[in-house]
Design an enzyme around this catalytic site. Structure first.
Site, PDB file in Angstrom:
ATOM      1  N   CYS A   1      14.875  21.788  25.931  1.00 30.06           N
ATOM      2  CA  CYS A   1      15.243  23.462  26.075  1.00 30.06           C
ATOM      3  C   CYS A   1      16.122  23.573  27.505  1.00 30.06           C
ATOM      4  O   CYS A   1      15.689  22.903  28.535  1.00 30.06           O
ATOM      5  CB  CYS A   1      14.131  24.041  26.118  1.00 30.06           C
ATOM      6  SG  CYS A   1      13.131  23.698  24.336  1.00 30.06           S
TER       7      CYS A   1
ATOM      8  N   ARG B   1      21.797  18.611  27.814  1.00 26.58           N
ATOM      9  CA  ARG B   1      20.387  18.207  27.650  1.00 26.58           C
ATOM     10  C   ARG B   1      19.765  18.157  26.027  1.00 26.58           C
ATOM     11  O   ARG B   1      18.510  17.599  25.933  1.00 26.58           O
ATOM     12  CB  ARG B   1      19.543  19.262  28.274  1.00 26.58           C
ATOM     13  CG  ARG B   1      19.796  19.230  29.744  1.00 26.58           C
ATOM     14  CD  ARG B   1      19.321  20.612  30.263  1.00 26.58           C
ATOM     15  NE  ARG B   1      17.649  20.826  30.226  1.00 26.58           N
ATOM     16  CZ  ARG B   1      16.887  20.330  30.898  1.00 26.58           C
ATOM     17  NH1 ARG B   1      17.264  19.727  32.093  1.00 26.58           N
ATOM     18  NH2 ARG B   1      15.551  20.643  30.649  1.00 26.58           N
TER      19      ARG B   1
ATOM     20  N   GLU C   1      20.578   4.593  20.050  1.00 29.55           N
ATOM     21  CA  GLU C   1      20.614   5.940  20.383  1.00 29.55           C
ATOM     22  C   GLU C   1      21.706   6.628  19.733  1.00 29.55           C
ATOM     23  O   GLU C   1      21.960   7.548  19.368  1.00 29.55           O
ATOM     24  CB  GLU C   1      20.547   6.184  22.100  1.00 29.55           C
ATOM     25  CG  GLU C   1      19.197   5.918  22.648  1.00 29.55           C
ATOM     26  CD  GLU C   1      19.318   6.280  24.034  1.00 29.55           C
ATOM     27  OE1 GLU C   1      19.829   5.776  24.933  1.00 29.55           O
ATOM     28  OE2 GLU C   1      18.694   7.135  24.446  1.00 29.55           O
TER      29      GLU C   1
HETATM   30  C1  F6R Z   1      17.951   6.688  27.162  1.00 35.01           C
HETATM   31  C2  F6R Z   1      17.387   7.714  28.225  1.00 35.01           C
HETATM   32  C3  F6R Z   1      16.052   8.134  27.854  1.00 35.01           C
HETATM   33  C4  F6R Z   1      15.466   8.263  29.333  1.00 35.01           C
HETATM   34  C5  F6R Z   1      13.883   8.664  29.324  1.00 35.01           C
HETATM   35  C6  F6R Z   1      13.488   8.886  30.852  1.00 35.01           C
HETATM   36  O1  F6R Z   1      19.360   6.583  27.387  1.00 35.01           O
HETATM   37  O2  F6R Z   1      18.137   8.432  28.712  1.00 35.01           O
HETATM   38  O3  F6R Z   1      15.208   6.968  27.498  1.00 35.01           O
HETATM   39  O4  F6R Z   1      15.587   7.293  30.122  1.00 35.01           O
HETATM   40  O5  F6R Z   1      13.872  10.186  28.544  1.00 35.01           O
HETATM   41  O6  F6R Z   1      14.129  10.001  31.580  1.00 35.01           O
HETATM   42  P1  F6R Z   1      14.138  10.134  32.967  1.00 35.01           P
HETATM   43  O7  F6R Z   1      14.685   8.825  33.584  1.00 35.01           O
HETATM   44  O8  F6R Z   1      14.904  11.420  33.168  1.00 35.01           O
HETATM   45  O9  F6R Z   1      12.563  10.228  33.442  1.00 35.01           O
END
Ligand code: F6R
Length: 604
Positions: free
Chosen positions: A2, A27, A487
């Site tokens: 969000c 996001r 993904e």
């Molecule tokens: C995959 C991806 C997610 C993030 C995960 C952690 O491409 O982006 O797996 O790595 O949600 O996010 P952060 O690094 O922001 O804590």
């Protein structure tokens, strides 16, 4: 996940809210809405799906005078992505937007329902506005009603609320979910859940801390902390650089971010290397005193970079290291001893599970360090020390350059510790530093490489699954390659240590099972090669990524010959990222905003 925006001022409120939401689009969301209070009247619009649907609905809505407005992009948690569940949520004469989760919403909803309140949505958020209006009837001042409401909520939230009873005001509260307010010389006030929507509009911003609440008018910001003490905002200059937020001629942000990795890593290294040592000025000298063990904790891609770190910390720095998935760690009653440095890794610095493990470590009295891409994020503000990865804004939901910068930091940190612990001699430290300086050139995408991968990708659009396999640090790279493919292509892919195949997964081998084999020249080449041969013998279709030609492979992507396996790692990282990208493009998927995914996962 969000996103929230808010605005008080005389400019075109609708356009400001919609363009703010656009900045938060990356996001991930499934519906969006705005509410504007102008001349004592509310107008609210909501739409399911992309922002263009909301833009279409609001095309005849004119905001040309002083107004207060709030907006939201919703990523469904409680209730399906429908218009009724989209924010802002209406009470009788107030609207609310909210990020996070209200944990006691069911009890509050029950009480309100018993008192005759009708709920329109299935969300947890709607209780906030009804509870506020209930309190408003009792207290008669909007701020007292808001304050009381906030104190009755349990959970994580960033909240904006507007009400007819205070027409020129936005009420705000923050606990666990990020939010900031921005100002400029024109007496406007902007709110958002991250700083990108404010760039170009605000000169200075205040990042709210957990427990902050209050209200904002066009000429005042009234704020209290969690102990209900009045508090002055602490403003910081906001960057004016929006360039990074554009695609620069690339088809997708993800593609741009893959290409950017060379300059990103040059930035990550900048000022942190001399010929003889790695320098982290940002680390307090005492951080590693008394530390015998490192525990790394993260989610997703950041977790994969943490696994690569565990190999480097043990190999180079001789420090016992373990790695944990944050969502598991937080509930498994872990033993935390004070000689452990607790390291969290996060691109956003806001991931709910990772943030919670950081809080747990702090409560247990451990020293903490965060490796993060976002300055001023919740984790950066909370940890004892931080290292910024300097990857710039990452807009593609599938993380690429953030991963590259994290692994770079870990390589540097392992050599920094090797020097400190005297576990590598000076010649080897200098050699490692020389190699690090070569990362930017090893991650330059060449036209030939990209063309080859583009052509090859057409052969990998079907089948019943992919195995990405590698050994040592190429195992977390295999995990990351499989995650990238999953993904954005929605094809089934798994990452495995090459040596594990014969313990079960090899049962799946047949021509429709695609093996993407990472075969570096300088790390366990022969061992990895035999593992791939075992798969080839069982007729799995093999795509080998290696500097050494491999006759048992059906497809072969030749990488350059490097002096060291770490440089091979970075080039192979490029290959798996580009392969996922091109497969996804051929399948016609939305590369930058894959289905069901959110960029910053601020709920558990
Ligand atoms: C995959 C991806 C997610 C993030 C995960 C952690 O491409 O982006 O797996 O790595 O949600 O996010 P952060 O690094 O922001 O804590």
């Amino acid at each position: 996940m969000c996103g929230i925006v808010g605005y008080i001022g005389e400019k075109n409120t609708k356009d400001i809210l919609l363009s703010g939401l656009k900045e938060l689009e990356y996001r991930g969301y499934d519906s969006a809405g705005i509410a504007v209070l102008q001349d004592g009247d509310f107008q609210s619009y909501k739409a399911v799906g992309k922002l263009v649907n909301l833009e279409e609905k609001t095309k005849d809505f004119i905001t040309d005078k002083f107004a207060v407005g709030i907006g939201h992009t919703r990523w469904a948690t409680h209730g399906k992505p429908t218009e009724l569940n989209a924010h802002p949520h209406l009470g009788e004469s107030s609207y609310v937007v909210h990020n996070g989760i209200i944990e006691n919403y069911a009890e509050l909803k029950q009480e309100l329902t018993n008192e005759g309140v009708t709920f329109l949505s299935q969300t947890d958020t709607e209780v906030i506005v009804h509870q506020f209006e209930k309190n408003l009837k009792l207290t008669n001042t909007a701020f007292e009603a808001f304050k009381q409401t906030i104190h009755e909520l349990h959970g994580a939230y960033a909240i904006l609320l507007v009400t007819k009873s205070e027409e020129k005001t936005i009420f705000f509260a923050k606990n666990g979910s990020p939010m900031l307010v921005g100002i400029n010389a024109e007496d406007e006030k902007y709110f958002a859940s991250s700083d990108t929507p404010l760039i170009g509009h605000c000169s200075d911003v205040n990042y709210f801390e957990d427990g902050d609440y209050g209200y904002v008018t066009n000429d005042a910001i009234i704020m209290y902390d969690k102990e209900n003490r009045a508090k002055e905002p602490s403003f910081k200059k906001l960057s004016t650089n929006k360039l990074s937020a554009q695609k620069d001629g690339y088809r997708f942000f993800m593609e741009k971010e893959i290409y950017e990795q060379s300059s990103v890593i040059a930035d990550t290294l900048l000022g942190r290397l001399t010929d003889k040592e790695v320098v982290f000025d940002e680390l307090p000298a005492s951080l590693f005193e008394g530390i015998n063990e490192i525990k790394l904790c993260a989610c997703g891609t950041s977790y994969h970079s943490a696994i690569s770190a565990s190999y480097m910390f043990e190999r180079y720095s001789k420090v016992k290291t373990s790695v944990e998935v944050a969502s598991e760690f937080r509930y498994r009653e872990p033993i935390m001893s004070k000689d452990t440095l607790f390291v969290v890794i996060s691109q956003s610095g806001e991931t709910a599970d990772t943030l919670e493990t950081l809080k747990m470590a702090k409560r247990a009295g451990l020293k903490t360090l965060v490796i993060c891409n976002v300055d001023n994020s919740s984790m950066v503000r909370l940890a004892d020390a931080f290292i910024l990865t300097r990857a710039g804004v990452e807009k593609g939901v599938a993380s690429t350059k953030a991963f590259a910068s994290q692994v770079t930091i870990f390589w540097m940190l392992s050599i920094y510790l090797a020097k400190r612990n005297d576990t590598l001699n000076q010649d080897e430290i200098s050699r490692q530093i020389r190699l690090m300086r070569e990362i930017p050139s090893s991650v330059k995408v060449s036209d030939d490489m990209h063309e080859k991968i583009k052509r090859l990708s057409k052969r990998y659009l079907h089948g019943h699954g992919f195995f990405f396999i590698g050994r040592d640090v190429f195992f977390p790279l295999a995990l990351e390659g499989a995650l990238k493919l999953k993904e954005i292509s929605y094809l089934h892919a798994e990452g495995y240590p090459s040596g594990e195949m014969k313990h079960g997964p090899i049962a799946l081998a047949d021509p429709e099972l695609f093996t993407i084999a990472l075969l570096p020249q300088h790390l366990l080449y022969e061992k990895s090669r035999s593992n791939v041969e075992e798969l080839s013998a069982r007729d799995s279709t093999i795509c080998a990524i290696s500097p050494i030609e491999f006759d048992k492979a059906d497809d072969y992507i030749k990488t350059k010959t490097h002096e060291d396996y770490m440089l091979e790692f970075f080039e192979m990282m490029l290959v798996v990222q580009l392969l996922s990208l091109e497969i996804s493009v051929r399948l016609g998927n939305d590369v930058d905003m894959p289905r069901n995914l959110a960029k910053s996962v601020t709920v558990e």
